[in-house]
Design an enzyme around this catalytic site. Sequence first.
Site, short mmCIF file in Angstrom:
data_model
loop_
_atom_site.label_atom_id
_atom_site.label_comp_id
_atom_site.label_asym_id
_atom_site.label_seq_id
_atom_site.Cartn_x
_atom_site.Cartn_y
_atom_site.Cartn_z
N HIS A 18 5.21 3.61 14.14
CA HIS A 18 4.40 2.98 15.18
C HIS A 18 5.25 2.67 16.41
O HIS A 18 4.84 2.91 17.55
CB HIS A 18 3.77 1.67 14.67
N LYS A 42 -10.06 -2.75 4.08
CA LYS A 42 -8.71 -3.06 3.62
C LYS A 42 -8.51 -4.57 3.53
O LYS A 42 -8.97 -5.32 4.38
CB LYS A 42 -7.66 -2.51 4.59
N ARG A 91 0.55 12.13 12.13
CA ARG A 91 1.62 12.57 11.23
C ARG A 91 1.36 13.96 10.68
O ARG A 91 2.30 14.68 10.37
CB ARG A 91 1.77 11.60 10.05
N SER A 129 2.39 2.59 6.38
CA SER A 129 2.29 1.17 6.02
C SER A 129 2.00 1.01 4.54
O SER A 129 2.52 0.09 3.90
CB SER A 129 1.21 0.50 6.86
#
Length: 159
Positions: A18, A42, A91, A129
């Site tokens: 990030h 989440k 990514r 993460s």
Amino acid sequence: MKRTAIFPGSFDPFTNGHLDVVLRGSKMFDEIIIAIGNNSSKQRYIPVDKMVEVINGVFKDQPHIKAQAYKGLTAEFAREVGATFLLRGLRNTTDFEYENTIAQANRHINPELETVFLITSPALAAISSTIIREIHRFGGNVDDFIPFRISEIGDIPAQ
């Protein structure tokens, strides 16, 4: 005219990947707001207020970059803060498929909002993460993956 971008995410935690996207994006925009949203699917590992505080500490010498929590739709938040760009890191191709769908929806809600994708630097592409949370949850050292010390957070509530 000031070029403001928001970099939205849950940032639970904020990673070196990030950080890389923000620093590279800061060459393109006058201001970047790291927008920490609440993902209803989440449960957070690190409280939002703590993550905002820590991220603002990481960028304390760069006043054009700041973290801010928000609720609601990302496209509406962008409008509220005067951002016309949404910054996202990719990514892999799976990220692209997911982010492309979100970018189209955001553009429908806020036609002035342009999404800008940056490809993650190869050395950081494996960092997520989720992986960092798992390593930390089981007592592993995550210092190489985040731009702060996890001890800065204090006690992380048990899951």
